[in-house]
Design a protein around this motif. Structure first.
Motif, PDB file in Angstrom:
ATOM      1  N   ALA A 151      -2.049   7.884  -2.715  1.00  0.00           N
ATOM      2  CA  ALA A 151      -2.303   6.875  -1.683  1.00  0.00           C
ATOM      3  C   ALA A 151      -3.491   6.003  -2.073  1.00  0.00           C
ATOM      4  O   ALA A 151      -4.490   6.490  -2.608  1.00  0.00           O
ATOM      5  N   ASP A 152      -3.367   4.693  -1.789  1.00  0.00           N
ATOM      6  CA  ASP A 152      -4.479   3.772  -2.017  1.00  0.00           C
ATOM      7  C   ASP A 152      -4.920   3.090  -0.716  1.00  0.00           C
ATOM      8  O   ASP A 152      -5.711   2.150  -0.734  1.00  0.00           O
ATOM      9  N   ALA A 167      -4.559  14.111   0.236  1.00  0.00           N
ATOM     10  CA  ALA A 167      -4.269  12.686   0.415  1.00  0.00           C
ATOM     11  C   ALA A 167      -4.480  11.923  -0.887  1.00  0.00           C
ATOM     12  O   ALA A 167      -3.668  11.075  -1.279  1.00  0.00           O
ATOM     13  N   LYS A 168      -5.571  12.216  -1.580  1.00  0.00           N
ATOM     14  CA  LYS A 168      -5.815  11.565  -2.870  1.00  0.00           C
ATOM     15  C   LYS A 168      -4.721  11.923  -3.871  1.00  0.00           C
ATOM     16  O   LYS A 168      -4.204  11.061  -4.603  1.00  0.00           O
ATOM     17  N   ALA A 211       0.813  -1.213   0.000  1.00  0.00           N
ATOM     18  CA  ALA A 211       0.000   0.000   0.000  1.00  0.00           C
ATOM     19  C   ALA A 211       0.850   1.268   0.000  1.00  0.00           C
ATOM     20  O   ALA A 211       1.970   1.300   0.513  1.00  0.00           O
ATOM     21  N   LYS A 212       0.272   2.313  -0.581  1.00  0.00           N
ATOM     22  CA  LYS A 212       0.757   3.680  -0.412  1.00  0.00           C
ATOM     23  C   LYS A 212      -0.244   4.338   0.544  1.00  0.00           C
ATOM     24  O   LYS A 212      -1.428   4.443   0.228  1.00  0.00           O
ATOM     25  N   ILE A 213       0.245   4.774   1.697  1.00  0.00           N
ATOM     26  CA  ILE A 213      -0.652   5.106   2.804  1.00  0.00           C
ATOM     27  C   ILE A 213      -0.738   6.610   3.036  1.00  0.00           C
ATOM     28  O   ILE A 213       0.271   7.316   3.072  1.00  0.00           O
ATOM     29  N   ALA A 214      -1.976   7.072   3.224  1.00  0.00           N
ATOM     30  CA  ALA A 214      -2.226   8.440   3.698  1.00  0.00           C
ATOM     31  C   ALA A 214      -2.614   8.351   5.171  1.00  0.00           C
ATOM     32  O   ALA A 214      -3.408   7.488   5.561  1.00  0.00           O
ATOM     33  N   GLN A 219     -10.386   6.012  -4.709  1.00  0.00           N
ATOM     34  CA  GLN A 219     -10.462   4.585  -4.434  1.00  0.00           C
ATOM     35  C   GLN A 219      -9.364   4.228  -3.435  1.00  0.00           C
ATOM     36  O   GLN A 219      -8.180   4.390  -3.729  1.00  0.00           O
ATOM     37  N   ARG A 220      -9.742   3.741  -2.262  1.00  0.00           N
ATOM     38  CA  ARG A 220      -8.739   3.470  -1.225  1.00  0.00           C
ATOM     39  C   ARG A 220      -9.289   2.460  -0.222  1.00  0.00           C
ATOM     40  O   ARG A 220     -10.500   2.287  -0.094  1.00  0.00           O
TER      41      ARG A 220
END
Length: 399
Positions: free
Chosen positions: A232-233, A227-228, A176-179, A257-258
């Motif tokens: 980040a997903d 964040a989008k 994941a790429k995290i926010a 979409q996350r």
């Protein structure tokens, strides 16, 4: 009559599980606010202000002790729960707490709401050796025996909650790429610390967006859009209820979409998901420790049935879909049994001793979780289970 039988049986079970040093027939030892007929207890609650949605917790506790008093109280004494509104404002908390302690002479403070409000009176209460029990905050400052020996909390700490959220994301979306979004206060910073610990030093770089917000902000629109934009997903959303509702709604509306993971405190259907919209809340994930009242697996659970009956009779305006109302009932029941166990030794020292010596399975906790405290373990619950919102209910995730 059936509800009364269930309540008495449950109370007997919990009382047996509490420490065996109750002095039911021993000499009377009273602290402030205690007589042969009354025990005064103080509480500050956010019935108004930024966190007013959480005030339902206090209303449940007030209703619980009213019913208990109508049945004779505890060991012949009525419990005078003096629950006052501080508007979630620390200066008001200081004012109200001083009045409760110095003018109303309460035996102890219990179940007061919020990190900032409780922090504002923590030193004051500890300096005077007034128990500050079952604090409604997961900030670690309320579990530090060295700096605050007269303070303890109830729910998992924010560090624990952040740590578990990170581990959940790693299990389900390892690339994941995290926010990350959290409040710019002690509670938010604790959650962020735990989240990064849960990821581990080698995976902290998975965080591509880290932002904060102020609890006085009107909106977090810009944070969600940033964040989008970060790519980040996965999103760990450690925000208060009204901001979580905003985050769900805005993220959906801008097509982000996350994997969206939020906290236990912000998982209320009534306070968060309905305002956000069920259609926009699908797939939301949250860590929980209490039986979720919308989870159909608990429809025939005897204690959840008893709780629903109790709500209908004693708090009819309260929502049976709101887990905060289950939480309030469970904490009130736990507190009642601490007092019951104390018997005639109703001193501040003994109340603290009993509250820090609990070890039992509450029928309102999720399977496998316990209420367990000691002088060094100062939050009553320490673990979580994960749920996903589907349709109009939370459903436990089988991992």
């Amino acid at each position: 009559m059936q509800l009364l039988k269930r309540t008495l049986l449950a109370s007997a079970f919990i009382a047996l599980a509490l420490p065996a040093f109750a002095q039911q027939g021993g000499p009377k030892k009273y602290g402030p606010g205690v007589t042969d007929t009354e025990i005064k207890i103080g509480q500050t609650m956010s019935y108004s202000g930024a966190a007013a949605t959480y005030g339902t917790f206090g209303r449940v506790m007030v209703a619980y002790f009213k019913e208990l008093n109508d049945k004779g109280g505890i060991n012949g004494r009525k419990i005078n729960l003096m629950s006052v509104d501080d508007g979630f404002s620390p200066p008001k908390t200081v004012e109200m707490t001083r009045k409760l302690v110095e003018s109303d002479n309460v035996l102890f403070m219990c179940c007061s709401m919020g990190t900032g409000p409780n922090a504002s009176v923590q030193k004051y209460l500890n300096d005077r050796k007034v128990p500050q029990v079952f604090v409604l905050s997961g900030a670690t400052r309320f579990t530090d025996a060295k700096t605050a020996p007269w303070t303890m909390s109830f729910s998992p700490t924010y560090i624990d909650e952040g740590r578990e959220a990170a581990r959940y994301i790693l299990r389900t979306k390892p690339n994941a790429k995290i926010a990350l979004l959290y409040a710019n206060d002690d509670s938010g910073k604790d959650t962020a610390i735990g989240f990064k610990e849960g990821l581990g030093a080698d995976k902290v770089k998975m965080i591509v967006s880290e932002q904060t917000y102020e609890v006085t902000d009107a909106t977090i629109d810009s944070q969600i859009r940033q964040a989008k934009a970060s790519g980040a997903d996965a999103f760990f959303d450690s925000t208060a209820a009204k901001f979580t509702a905003q985050a769900i709604r805005i993220a959906h509306d801008i097509g982000w979409q996350r994997l969206h993971v939020t906290t236990n405190n912000s998982s209320s259907i009534a306070q968060v998901l309905q305002p956000a919209g069920f259609d926009k809340s699908q797939g939301l994930v949250a860590g929980k420790f209490i039986k979720e009242p919308t989870d159909k697996q608990w429809d025939n659970d005897p204690r959840m049935k008893a709780w629903r009956d109790w709500m209908t009779k004693n708090y009819p305006e309260g929502l049976k879909t709101d887990w905060w109302n289950v939480y309030g009932y469970m904490v009130a029941e736990t507190l009642a049994n601490v007092i019951r166990t104390a018997g005639n030794d109703l001193t501040r020292e003994n109340i603290m001793k009993i509250a820090l010596s609990m070890n039992y399975d509450s029928p309102y906790l999720l399977p496998g979780l316990k209420i367990q405290t000691s002088p060094t373990v100062r939050s009553a619950v320490n673990k979580l289970r994960y749920y996903r919102f589907q349709g109009d209910q939370w459903m436990m995730i089988k991992e």
